[in-house]
Motif scaffolding. Structure first.
Motif, short mmCIF file in Angstrom:
data_model
loop_
_atom_site.label_atom_id
_atom_site.label_comp_id
_atom_site.label_asym_id
_atom_site.label_seq_id
_atom_site.Cartn_x
_atom_site.Cartn_y
_atom_site.Cartn_z
N GLU A 680 0.93 -1.26 -0.13
CA GLU A 680 0.10 -0.01 0.07
C GLU A 680 0.73 1.19 0.02
O GLU A 680 1.82 1.37 0.84
N VAL A 681 0.72 2.44 -0.95
CA VAL A 681 1.64 3.44 -1.15
C VAL A 681 0.58 4.54 -1.02
O VAL A 681 -0.58 4.48 -1.46
N MET A 682 1.29 5.63 -0.80
CA MET A 682 0.62 6.90 -0.73
C MET A 682 1.59 7.80 -1.44
O MET A 682 2.45 8.01 -1.34
N ASP A 683 0.64 8.73 -2.41
CA ASP A 683 1.22 9.73 -3.22
C ASP A 683 1.42 11.12 -2.26
O ASP A 683 0.79 11.13 -1.26
N ARG A 684 1.94 12.19 -2.89
CA ARG A 684 2.00 13.39 -2.28
C ARG A 684 0.69 13.88 -1.84
O ARG A 684 0.99 14.84 -1.13
N ASN A 685 -0.26 13.85 -2.45
CA ASN A 685 -1.45 14.22 -2.47
C ASN A 685 -2.26 13.42 -1.25
O ASN A 685 -3.52 13.78 -0.82
N GLY A 686 -1.63 12.33 -0.61
CA GLY A 686 -2.36 11.67 0.20
C GLY A 686 -3.38 10.73 -0.06
O GLY A 686 -3.97 9.77 0.60
N ILE A 687 -3.10 10.38 -1.24
CA ILE A 687 -4.06 9.28 -2.07
C ILE A 687 -3.12 7.80 -2.11
O ILE A 687 -2.16 7.77 -2.34
N THR A 688 -3.93 6.87 -1.56
CA THR A 688 -3.47 5.62 -1.34
C THR A 688 -3.87 4.66 -2.59
O THR A 688 -5.03 4.75 -3.03
N ARG A 689 -3.24 3.64 -2.78
CA ARG A 689 -3.47 2.50 -3.91
C ARG A 689 -2.71 1.28 -3.36
O ARG A 689 -1.61 1.38 -2.53
N GLU A 690 -3.04 0.22 -3.73
CA GLU A 690 -2.44 -1.08 -3.57
C GLU A 690 -1.98 -1.66 -4.71
O GLU A 690 -2.31 -1.70 -5.82
N ILE A 691 -0.71 -2.37 -4.54
CA ILE A 691 -0.37 -3.06 -5.60
C ILE A 691 0.02 -4.59 -5.19
O ILE A 691 0.54 -4.86 -4.06
N TYR A 692 -0.14 -5.45 -6.21
CA TYR A 692 -0.11 -6.83 -5.61
C TYR A 692 0.54 -7.58 -6.63
O TYR A 692 1.01 -7.26 -7.73
N ALA A 693 1.60 -8.56 -6.03
CA ALA A 693 2.53 -9.48 -6.66
C ALA A 693 2.38 -10.91 -6.14
O ALA A 693 2.05 -11.17 -4.96
N THR A 694 2.65 -11.74 -6.94
CA THR A 694 2.80 -13.37 -6.45
C THR A 694 4.01 -13.69 -7.00
O THR A 694 4.55 -13.80 -8.06
N VAL A 695 4.71 -14.42 -5.87
CA VAL A 695 6.08 -15.08 -6.49
C VAL A 695 6.06 -16.20 -7.27
O VAL A 695 5.34 -17.25 -7.22
N LEU A 706 12.84 -14.63 -9.27
CA LEU A 706 11.81 -14.75 -8.24
C LEU A 706 11.85 -13.69 -7.40
O LEU A 706 10.95 -13.42 -6.18
N ILE A 707 12.77 -12.82 -7.32
CA ILE A 707 12.86 -11.72 -6.51
C ILE A 707 11.67 -10.80 -6.95
O ILE A 707 11.52 -10.50 -8.25
N GLN A 708 10.94 -10.14 -6.17
CA GLN A 708 9.81 -9.27 -6.55
C GLN A 708 10.10 -7.95 -6.66
O GLN A 708 10.55 -7.27 -5.61
N GLU A 709 10.43 -7.58 -7.95
CA GLU A 709 10.72 -6.04 -8.00
C GLU A 709 9.42 -5.32 -8.54
O GLU A 709 8.67 -5.50 -9.61
#
Length: 756
Positions: A680-695, A706-709
């Motif tokens: 979960e990340v937040m930008d400079r305007n305080g807006i959050t979003r989620e990013i998903y990955a599976t190994v 297999l390293i998650q970049e």
């Protein structure tokens, strides 16, 4: 032209996209052997029998020798003697028969890259035609084949050398003109004559444009009525030019089709590269990253020089010792001759920085994976029974061949259960996972989020399957019920979360060998070619086919393929390596950018990815440790004369934030395959979003690290990092994770480790 329809101008606008009507790379010679001629000169398809060897590699060397001495349509050399004998004492003493034999012999020479002899034989055939003027003329076909052989000559003399830059990437410009102009000039002459006979021949028009490009005479040198408009080279988005620098980085090698892996094999924190070739007489190549932007060939020192052939390779940690092992797949496309064993290569650990040997040992026989040997080019690793070690699905090619006995080519796929002590047992029959189809791709993913990995199987010529893991050691095919069976002719496949909604979607690439379908698709006309498919997971309510909605309803001859994040925006993009075994099936490889989960943009030309040779193993990974993913592509065709050089695309950077995560399982499998990551990340305007990955290593043809970049766009802060472990069902949550860092997370440990 009439059968395609539309005005000449509208057709030209799409000619560029007729990928495989190639090009400078060229081998556009059709390798369609006449059944009549083959039968007359005794070209059989009998099985090659291999005697047991006394060493771990003896059978591989014996296979090489047997294939070279056979009439195999790819590597066999018996055809030369038989065709030469037929020329001296023809079975049917007619001009038409002589011309046919000359053409077949020319194709055999071109198959091995002997362009001079191919051109000589074709010229002899053309001269005979012109002097005797038979009722049935082959003049047009001979002119086209001469043009193709000439263009192949131009490629071999100008592009396949350590000094050669990526001359074969569209759009071609004045900076990459051929120094040796004989090939392209000859092609222009033959194509001009051909167009005088067939003014509407699209293939000839396309080749004429490419030949002029090779001489720096495009577009003005091409007559207006035959010119491909320069605006056809525009991309839908400017991704920034990726420099191709394989020869500069120590990765120069000429090879036929094969697989690729990007992984840290020596655990020194730097990503290394492995590449294979399906040539049965050439070994795997292992390139070690020296940390200074270059790679060193460590093949011999690693004990891999005896590992011959292999259309595809993938990495794993089958014995949970913390070192990446390698699986080599063999026999794909070769039918009965493809009954050659796979190789499981155990990484013995260490590197010379630690005073250890850094070698690999072939443990296939001891692990129970050597027999029976079935033709395959795809395999996928997962802990399907959640016991903490990795199991293997071998995607084997089963088919019935006309005129053959009913069981001649019936090869089941195999599901090997890891016993945790270095051995494997095939349990496919009791698990109902044998498939019994011509399997070309396979991938594991947990589509229903029940904690057990499911298996998607991509078949060629039959319906695809989604085997739902029942959690009790068995599987149920739910593809028909969920409408996931198409395309009928398909190849590379994978699970991913392209829209970042927490559920795994499915991508599968259609694969057709008919260039006519590619041409029609590129000019916007209806055709029956197998398209790409993108199935969006509806979070428990089945799947939706969003292919057209996402701008992906196109026909590609997609073979090698994989996904990664080109611009670190947190949305996965993908690369398609295109082509087919025949010389006239070469298409520009393609790159698609994910536009925030809303659609995909073709960025092939703006990024410099339009390589015209045949792309196979595709791997993503941050090879230069600068925070963005680079792309390695194993390039080359199926015939010995169609080999090409590796490609390494260096990412120019896009100013976005990133995080590199190395996961280590303790209760779950050590490689953490199947573990899930949520950022979960937040930008400079305080807006959050989620990013998903599976190994996992991504696609069924090509293996990424297999390293998650993880790219995070313009993030100002990581709010939370969450990891789920498959066997322990443990959720770990971390805060205060630094941006633009490399970290290590161990299952069950409360603190993350910041890596240098």
């Amino acid at each position: 032209m009439d059968r395609i329809g539309g005005s000449r101008a509208s057709v030209y606008a799409g000619i560029l996209w007729i990928a495989c009507i190639p090009l400078i790379l060229i081998g556009c010679m059709r390798q369609q052997h006449s059944g009549e001629i083959s039968q007359a000169v005794g070209m059989s398809n009998q099985e090659v029998h291999i005697e047991e060897g006394v060493s771990e590699h003896a059978d591989l060397a014996a296979y090489c020798t047997s294939l070279r001495n056979s009439s195999d349509p790819f590597f066999g050399r018996q055809q030369f003697e038989r065709l030469a004998t037929e020329l001296e004492s023809p079975t049917f003493p007619t001009l038409s028969w002589r011309v046919s034999i000359l053409r077949e012999l020319a194709r055999s020479h071109l198959r091995f890259g002997d362009t001079d002899e191919a051109i000589r034989l074709l010229s002899e055939a053309l001269d005979a035609e012109m002097s005797e003027r038979p009722e049935v003329s082959h003049e047009a076909e001979l002119l086209e084949e001469l043009a193709i052989a000439s263009m192949k000559m131009g490629e071999l003399n100008n592009c396949v050398s350590p000094d050669g830059r990526l001359i074969c990437a569209l759009p071609l410009d004045d900076s990459v003109v051929h120094k040796d102009i004989r090939g392209a000039s000859g092609a222009i002459d033959y194509l001009t004559r051909l167009l005088e006979l067939e003014p509407d021949n699209i293939r000839a028009m396309w080749l004429l444009n490419v030949a002029h490009m090779a001489l720096g005479a495009y577009p003005n040198g091409v007559k207006e009525e035959y010119r491909v408009p320069p605006e056809s080279f525009e991309s839908e988005h400017d991704i920034g030019k990726f420099e191709e620098r394989a020869p500069l980085a120590g990765l120069y090698a000429v090879s036929t089709a094969g697989g690729s892996i990007i992984e840290d094999f020596d655990n020194d924190g730097l990503l290394d590269i492995m590449a294979s070739t399906w040539d049965p007489c050439k070994p795997i190549a292992y390139y070690r990253n020296d940390g200074g932007g270059n790679f060193t060939d460590e093949t011999e020192g690693a004990g891999l020089s005896g590992q011959l052939g292999g259309l595809n390779i993938t990495q794993t940690d089958y014995n949970n010792d913390g070192w990446a092992d390698v699986l080599v797949m063999r026999g794909g496309w070769m039918k009965m001759r493809g009954q050659m064993r796979m190789s499981l290569l155990r990484n013995n650990g260490g590197n010379d920085r630690e005073g250890q040997d850094g070698t690999f040992t072939d443990v296939t026989e001891a692990a129970g994976l050597a027999k029976p040997a079935y033709p395959s080019q795809s395999a996928a690793w997962a802990d399907y029974d959640n016991d903490g070690d990795l199991d293997l699905f071998s995607c084997n090619e089963s088919m019935r061949e006309a005129g053959a006995e009913s069981t001649a080519l019936i090869f089941p796929s195999q599901l090997f259960r890891n016993d945790g002590e270095g051995g494997f047992e095939d349990v496919a029959a009791e698990a109902d996972a044998q498939n019994w189809r011509y399997c070309k791709g396979s991938a594991w993913g947990d589509y229903d989020n029940d904690g057990y990995p499911d298996l998607y199987i991509s078949n060629f010529g039959e319906e695809n399957r989604l085997l739902r893991n029942n959690g009790d050691g068995t599987f149920t095919d739910v593809a028909p019920a969920l409408q996931l069976t198409e395309p009928i002719d398909s190849f590379a496949t994978w699970f991913w979360d392209y829209d970042n909604d927490g559920s795994q979607d499915i991508f599968v690439a259609g694969y057709g060998e008919d260039i006519e379908d590619v041409a029609k698709d590129r000019v916007g006309l209806e055709n029956d070619g197998p398209r790409l498919r993108l199935y969006r997971n509806m979070q428990g309510d089945g799947f939706e086919d969003v292919t057209r909605k996402m701008g992906l309803s196109h026909v590609h001859l997609a073979m090698g393929a994989n996904f990664g994040d080109l611009d670190n925006d947190g949305y996965p993009d993908f690369y398609l390596g295109t082509g087919a075994p025949s010389y006239d099936a070469i298409a520009p490889n393609a790159m698609y950018r994910n536009d925030g989960g809303r659609g995909f943009q073709d960025v092939t030309f703006s990024g410099g990815f339009g390589h015209l040779q045949k792309g196979h193993g595709v791997s993503f990974g941050d090879l230069d440790m600068d925070g963005d993913q680079d792309i390695f592509v194993q390039v080359g065709g199926f015939y010995p004369g169609d080999g090409f050089v590796n490609a390494l695309y260096e990412n120019p950077g896009h100013g976005n934030r990133w995080l590199s995560i190395r996961l280590v399982g303790t209760i779950s499998n050590r490689a953490a395959i199947g573990a899930r990551v949520r950022v979960e990340v937040m930008d400079r305007n305080g807006i959050t979003r989620e990013i998903y990955a599976t190994v996992g290593n991504g696609s069924s043809f090509g293996a990424s690290t297999l390293i998650q970049e993880v790219g995070m766009g313009p993030a100002a802060k990581i709010v939370e990092l969450e990891v789920w472990w498959p066997r322990s069902d443990l959720w770990q949550r971390f805060r205060d994770v630094p941006l633009d860092s490399r970290i290590r997370i161990v299952e069950g440990e409360d603190e993350i480790e910041i890596l240098e």
